[in-house]
Write an enzyme that holds these catalytic residues in place. Structure first.
Site, PDB file in Angstrom:
ATOM      1  N   HIS A   1       8.899  -7.757  15.706  1.00  0.00           N
ATOM      2  CA  HIS A   1       8.474  -7.252  16.839  1.00  0.00           C
ATOM      3  C   HIS A   1       6.888  -7.265  17.078  1.00  0.00           C
ATOM      4  O   HIS A   1       6.489  -7.118  18.240  1.00  0.00           O
ATOM      5  CB  HIS A   1       8.959  -5.838  16.785  1.00  0.00           C
TER       6      HIS A   1
ATOM      7  N   LEU B   1      17.643  -4.298  10.543  1.00  0.00           N
ATOM      8  CA  LEU B   1      17.452  -5.713  11.339  1.00  0.00           C
ATOM      9  C   LEU B   1      16.027  -6.025  11.267  1.00  0.00           C
ATOM     10  O   LEU B   1      15.545  -6.833  12.044  1.00  0.00           O
ATOM     11  CB  LEU B   1      17.549  -5.327  12.756  1.00  0.00           C
ATOM     12  N   PHE B   2      15.147  -5.353  10.276  1.00  0.00           N
ATOM     13  CA  PHE B   2      13.830  -5.838   9.786  1.00  0.00           C
ATOM     14  C   PHE B   2      13.017  -5.934  11.003  1.00  0.00           C
ATOM     15  O   PHE B   2      12.027  -6.879  11.069  1.00  0.00           O
ATOM     16  CB  PHE B   2      14.034  -7.025   8.958  1.00  0.00           C
ATOM     17  N   CYS B   3      12.789  -5.022  12.086  1.00  0.00           N
ATOM     18  CA  CYS B   3      11.987  -5.119  13.064  1.00  0.00           C
ATOM     19  C   CYS B   3      12.108  -6.641  13.819  1.00  0.00           C
ATOM     20  O   CYS B   3      10.883  -7.163  14.219  1.00  0.00           O
ATOM     21  CB  CYS B   3      10.544  -4.972  12.708  1.00  0.00           C
ATOM     22  N   ALA B   4      13.027  -7.248  13.844  1.00  0.00           N
ATOM     23  CA  ALA B   4      13.242  -8.551  14.412  1.00  0.00           C
ATOM     24  C   ALA B   4      14.825  -8.711  14.974  1.00  0.00           C
ATOM     25  O   ALA B   4      15.442  -9.455  14.648  1.00  0.00           O
ATOM     26  CB  ALA B   4      13.192  -9.709  13.280  1.00  0.00           C
TER      27      ALA B   4
END
Length: 467
Positions: free
Chosen positions: A136, A384-387
């Site tokens: 992100h 979701l790992f900032c993705a």
């Protein structure tokens, strides 16, 4: 075909290189309690989020701390010393990145801050091209400007498809408008290396510029701006074993010099004078100081420089070789568990850094990660790992039970999706990786030894349970 900062052949060849021992890091001997009783040495396998401080970085910062003073604007001895240290750190980082003559190194707070700075200085009506696979930090800053157009590119399934997709998109744009390509060097989800050199060549062939998000690449591989032929590089200190709140944007100076300062204030201005009409005239710096308003984070900057020096002196060839051994041990161990699916864009054989994400059939990922922590003292990341677009694409139809412990709430009509990420690097002991692989196998075979419940959206041990 070369892939990012290291080719596929280069990555394979490093396994024959001399392999170094883990670099000393803070927290290496920290003991954490297990819910089943006793304590164990904490296995920090979430360094893709924040890496521990190198002992060398901590020692260098501690040695400087008594001499800390104001930067650039003080006449005293400590101010002069701190100013020299700050600017020498800039030179150290420039050398670490292989900056070209005329490039600027701007110190920021993080990769996110660096890319938002670049977004703020884009010429009007610049078109930005970014793959949906980005973190992100590099996916979201560009639409903050009303006069910037953004083209989001679908997730490629091979490195060559990434290049072809970009070339087609660039060929369809207005040829006389400014364009910027933003791409990661190594995925924060899969760890896979991206074909940065080829993407840079495609961008330049179509009159576009390119910025490299090196947050996950720089801690694992050498990053050379001139060799990769990128226009800018952004990374964070806290990913590079220097968690003191500083980041870097390095590269071409022209757009930075032409734009209004990212922040207006002291340090960015050379002179300020009142006008006859009551307003003020400002003469802004044209150096990196133009975008470094306010008192700089000299300790954070010095920590980054110390980390750059430590990694360079340790030798990236041996660091890469050792990390590849750990990658192969994790991959081989997970391959022995049929219930485990490792997520990948480019396939199992794609070169990658020490970052892998996976799901476990029959488990919600939050539940599995909680059990790794509570029962084995292993810290990983789940979610979701900032993705988010990338992880949703990779998970596809992978089932995650929405009612299970810790399952995050999905959008209306959307199944609950999340994954587990394990990440390691220069300071990771072999035992931590071996313990992780053993824990995965035991949890899948025998199940958790404790009961868990959801608290504030997280899966946590149920302290009222007897086991």
């Amino acid at each position: 075909m070369p892939v990012s900062a290291a080719t596929t052949t280069d990555v394979a060849a490093t396994t024959d290189a001399a392999v170094c021992a883990p670099l000393p890091v803070l927290g290496r001997d920290v003991l954490v309690p297990l819910v089943t009783g006793g304590e164990v040495e904490y296995a920090a396998l979430d360094i893709a989020a924040s890496a521990p401080a190198l002992q060398r970085v901590w020692d260098d910062v501690a040695a400087y701390a008594p001499y800390y003073g104001s930067v650039h604007r003080g006449a005293g001895y400590l101010s002069q010393l701190s100013t020299d240290l700050f600017e020498n750190s800039r030179a150290e980082v420039a050398g670490f990145l292989g900056c070209r003559e005329g490039d600027q190194v701007v110190f920021t707070r993080s990769t996110t801050d660096s890319l938002n700075l670049l977004a703020a200085v884009l010429p009007a009506h610049t078109r930005v091209f970014v793959f949906e696979t980005e973190h992100h930090a590099s996916l979201l800053p560009w639409e903050q400007r009303a006069d910037t157009e953004v083209t989001y590119l679908d997730a490629p399934r091979t490195p060559q498809q990434a290049v072809d997709t970009l070339e087609r998109a660039l060929a369809e744009r207005e040829p006389y408008s400014n364009a910027l390509v933003c791409v990661t060097g190594a995925s924060n989800v899969t760890g896979e290396l991206w074909p940065v050199r080829e993407l840079a060549a495609a961008a330049h062939a179509h009159g576009a510029r390119i910025v490299l998000d090196a947050a996950q690449l720089a801690p694992h591989h050498p990053v050379d701006i001139a060799e990769l032929d990128v226009d800018w590089v952004a990374f964070s200190g806290h990913k590079l074993y220097a968690p003191f709140g500083a980041g870097v944007l390095a590269g071409r100076a022209d757009w930075l010099q032409a734009a209004e300062p990212y922040l207006a204030g002291g340090g960015a201005s050379r002179t300020v004078a009142r006008r006859a009409d009551g307003g003020v005239d400002v003469d802004w710096h044209t150096t990196a100081a133009r975008h470094e308003a306010g008192s700089p984070n000299v300790i954070g900057v010095y920590a980054i420089a110390a980390a750059c020096k430590a990694l360079t002196e340790a030798g990236f060839e041996s660091l890469v070789a050792r990390e590849q051994q750990l990658v192969e041990r994790v991959r081989a161990g997970l391959a022995e568990v049929p219930e485990v699916t490792v997520l990948s864009l480019f396939g199992d054989d794609a070169p990658r850094v020490g970052v892998l994400s996976f799901v476990v059939r029959g488990w919600n990922s939050s539940h599995f990660a909680a059990a790794l922590s509570a029962e084995y003292g292993i810290g990983v990341r789940d979610g979701l790992f900032c993705a988010h677009p990338l992880v949703r694409t990779l998970l596809g139809a992978e089932s995650q039970a929405p009612g299970e412990c810790g399952a995050p709430e999905g959008a209306p009509g959307e199944q609950s999706l999340n994954a587990i990420r394990v990440s390691f690097g220069a300071g990771t002991p072999d035992e931590h990786v071996d313990r992780f692989v053993r824990a995965v196998k035991e949890l899948v075979t025998d199940g958790a030894r404790w009961s868990y419940r959801t608290e504030d959206g997280r899966c946590v041990p149920d302290t009222a349970a007897a086991g």
